[in-house]
Design an enzyme around this catalytic site. Sequence first.
Site, PDB file in Angstrom:
ATOM      1  N   TRP A 133       0.790  -1.228   0.000  1.00  6.57           N
ATOM      2  CA  TRP A 133       0.000   0.000   0.000  1.00  6.57           C
ATOM      3  C   TRP A 133       0.819   1.274   0.000  1.00  6.57           C
ATOM      4  CZ3 TRP A 133       2.016   2.372   4.074  1.00  6.57           C
ATOM      5  CH2 TRP A 133       2.525   1.570   5.118  1.00  6.57           C
ATOM      6  N   LYS A 157      -3.017  -8.687  -7.205  1.00  3.90           N
ATOM      7  CA  LYS A 157      -3.614  -8.750  -5.873  1.00  3.90           C
ATOM      8  C   LYS A 157      -2.953  -7.627  -5.077  1.00  3.90           C
ATOM      9  CE  LYS A 157      -3.814 -10.029  -1.382  1.00  3.90           C
ATOM     10  NZ  LYS A 157      -4.312  -8.739  -0.878  1.00  3.90           N
ATOM     11  N   HIS A 158      -3.684  -6.524  -4.899  1.00  6.94           N
ATOM     12  CA  HIS A 158      -3.122  -5.364  -4.216  1.00  6.94           C
ATOM     13  C   HIS A 158      -3.447  -5.421  -2.722  1.00  6.94           C
ATOM     14  CE1 HIS A 158      -0.988  -1.707  -4.237  1.00  6.94           C
ATOM     15  NE2 HIS A 158      -1.410  -1.218  -5.392  1.00  6.94           N
ATOM     16  N   GLY A 209       6.540  -6.648  -0.353  1.00 11.09           N
ATOM     17  CA  GLY A 209       5.833  -6.656   0.922  1.00 11.09           C
ATOM     18  C   GLY A 209       6.735  -7.049   2.070  1.00 11.09           C
ATOM     19  N   SER A 210       6.130  -7.583   3.101  1.00 11.31           N
ATOM     20  CA  SER A 210       6.856  -7.933   4.325  1.00 11.31           C
ATOM     21  C   SER A 210       7.620  -9.239   4.175  1.00 11.31           C
ATOM     22  CB  SER A 210       5.871  -8.057   5.490  1.00 11.31           C
ATOM     23  OG  SER A 210       5.029  -9.190   5.298  1.00 11.31           O
ATOM     24  N   GLU A 231      10.599  -8.480  -3.296  1.00 13.30           N
ATOM     25  CA  GLU A 231      11.156  -7.217  -2.796  1.00 13.30           C
ATOM     26  C   GLU A 231      10.561  -7.030  -1.413  1.00 13.30           C
ATOM     27  OE1 GLU A 231      11.956  -4.157  -1.247  1.00 13.30           O
ATOM     28  OE2 GLU A 231      10.228  -3.321  -2.301  1.00 13.30           O
ATOM     29  N   LEU A 232      11.405  -7.208  -0.391  1.00 13.52           N
ATOM     30  CA  LEU A 232      10.898  -7.283   0.977  1.00 13.52           C
ATOM     31  C   LEU A 232      11.351  -6.060   1.782  1.00 13.52           C
ATOM     32  CD1 LEU A 232      11.513 -11.128   1.407  1.00 13.52           C
ATOM     33  CD2 LEU A 232       9.497  -9.948   0.486  1.00 13.52           C
ATOM     34  N   CYS A 265      10.473   1.342   2.114  1.00 21.70           N
ATOM     35  CA  CYS A 265      11.430   0.272   2.389  1.00 21.70           C
ATOM     36  C   CYS A 265      12.865   0.768   2.248  1.00 21.70           C
ATOM     37  CB  CYS A 265      11.170  -0.929   1.482  1.00 21.70           C
ATOM     38  SG  CYS A 265      11.113  -0.536  -0.272  1.00 21.70           S
TER      39      CYS A 265
END
Length: 463
Positions: A133, A157-158, A209-210, A231-232, A265
Site C-alpha cells: 500500500w 492482488k493489491h 511486501g513484508s 522485494e521485501l 522500504c
Amino acid sequence: MAYASINPYTGETLKTFPDAADAEVERAIESAHAAFLSWKDVPFASRAKIIQSAANILRKESDAYARLLTLEMGKLFSEAKAEVELSAAIFEYYAVHAEKLLAPEKLPVADPAEGEAILVHDPLGVLLAIEPWNFPYYQIARILAPQLSAGNTMLLKHASNVPQSAAAFESLMRNAGLPEGAFKNLYATRSQIELILNDPRVHGVALTGSEGAGAVVAAQAGKALKKSTMELGGADAFVVLADADLEKTTKWAVFGRHWNGGQVCVSSKRMIIVDEVYDNFLDRYKAGVAGLRAGDPFDERTTLAPLSSQGAADEVKDKIREAVGHGATATEVGPSVPNQGAFVQPTILTDFTEDNPARYWEFFGPVSMLFRAKDEDDAVRIANDSPYGLGGSVFTSDPKHGAEVARKISTGMVFVNHPTMVKADLPFGGVRRSGYGRELIGLGIKEFVNHKLIDVVDIDAPF
C-alpha cells in the site's frame, strides 16, 4: 480479508469491496491466458503505443490520480503527484526502450564456421503481482510496464487498504487500449493466492511486501515450481563520514527518513555517524525533524503525513516501547502531532547496545535509529550488521572515496551523497532478507522471460 478504503487522516470509511469468489478468480486466469496467446505476438511498436498512452493519461489526469492516493493511504498530496509522475516515467521508459532491451543476442562461438547461436527472450505467460500500500501506483507500474512490454499478461492482488487505487490502475490500462484480460485487478484472498499459483497457466509471481508475506508466497511458488521475485523489507544505512557537509547532509537525512511518512522500504532508517561529527549531526538533525509539520496531507503546509492506518501507527508505537524496554533511549522531537489522524510523534532512538534486538528491526514510520561509529571502518561494520540488504547511502566531501566505501556496504543499492532513491531508469532490488530479483531497466524486464537459445548448426559440423 476486508478490502476497504479508510482515510488515515479522518478515519472515514470511503468504500468497501467484497472478496473475489473462486469462480471470479478462475475466469480472470482464463481471460489472462487467452489475452496472452494474442498479446505475445503483438509487435513491440504496438505494445509501446499502449504503454505510452498509459503514461500520457497519468500525466494528463495527475491531480485526480494523486487525490485518490492521498485519500486512501494518507501521503502528502505533493508526494502523491510525484508518485503519479514516477509511474508515468516508468511506462514511458519501457515504451521507448523495451524493444532494444529484449533484442536477440548473438553469442560468441568457438568456431563461427560451424553455425550461429542466438539468445531470444520470449514471454512466459500469465503472471501474478502482489503489491503493498505504500506506493499504490508505483509498485504496480514497476512490474506491469516491463512485463506487458515483454509480452506477458498480469493479475494483480493489491493491498486490502488501497482497493480504489488498484481499480483505478485497471481502468487506466483499459483506457490506454490494453486488450481485455491482459491486466486484471482481483480482490483476492490469501488462500486464493495459492490457487492462482497452482494453476498451470500462471508462470510466476512478483511480490513486494513484508518478510512474512514473502516467505509464505515464495514457499507456495517454490512448491508449484514457479519463478518468483521478492522485494521485501529494508533498514537502509545512512553513513555520515567525518568530512561530510553536515548542513546539507542533515537536510537529506530528515527528508530521507520522513518522506511518505517514513513508510518506505528504502528510507534512511539507520543513521551511522562517525564519532567526531556525531554530536554536531545529532543537534542539527533534531532541529530539522522538529521543523516538520504534521497535519492534513492535502494542506500544502503539511510536511509530515499520517501513517497509512491507525493499526500501522499503533504497531510503530509498540515497537518504540519494546526498543526502550531493551535499553534504547527514545527522544520525541518537535511539536505534538495532532490527535486526529494516524500520526506517530517523530522519535529518535539512540544508545543501542549490541544485544538490543531492536537494532535489527525495520521501523515503518517516523522513527530514526542513530548509531555512533568509532571511525569509518566501524561505520561500515554497523551498516553491514543487519539482516537486510536493500539500499544505503554514504555522505562525504570526497565522492570518489564515497564510492569506495559504498563498495564495502552489502546491499543491492548504495548512493553517494543522496538517500536511496527510486527512478524509472535505475534498477531496484536487494539481497539477504530484503529479497531477490531486480525490478526496472533491463534487469526487470528480463525477470519473467524465457532466455531461449537458438543454435543454427552446420549439418556437417562434428558432434
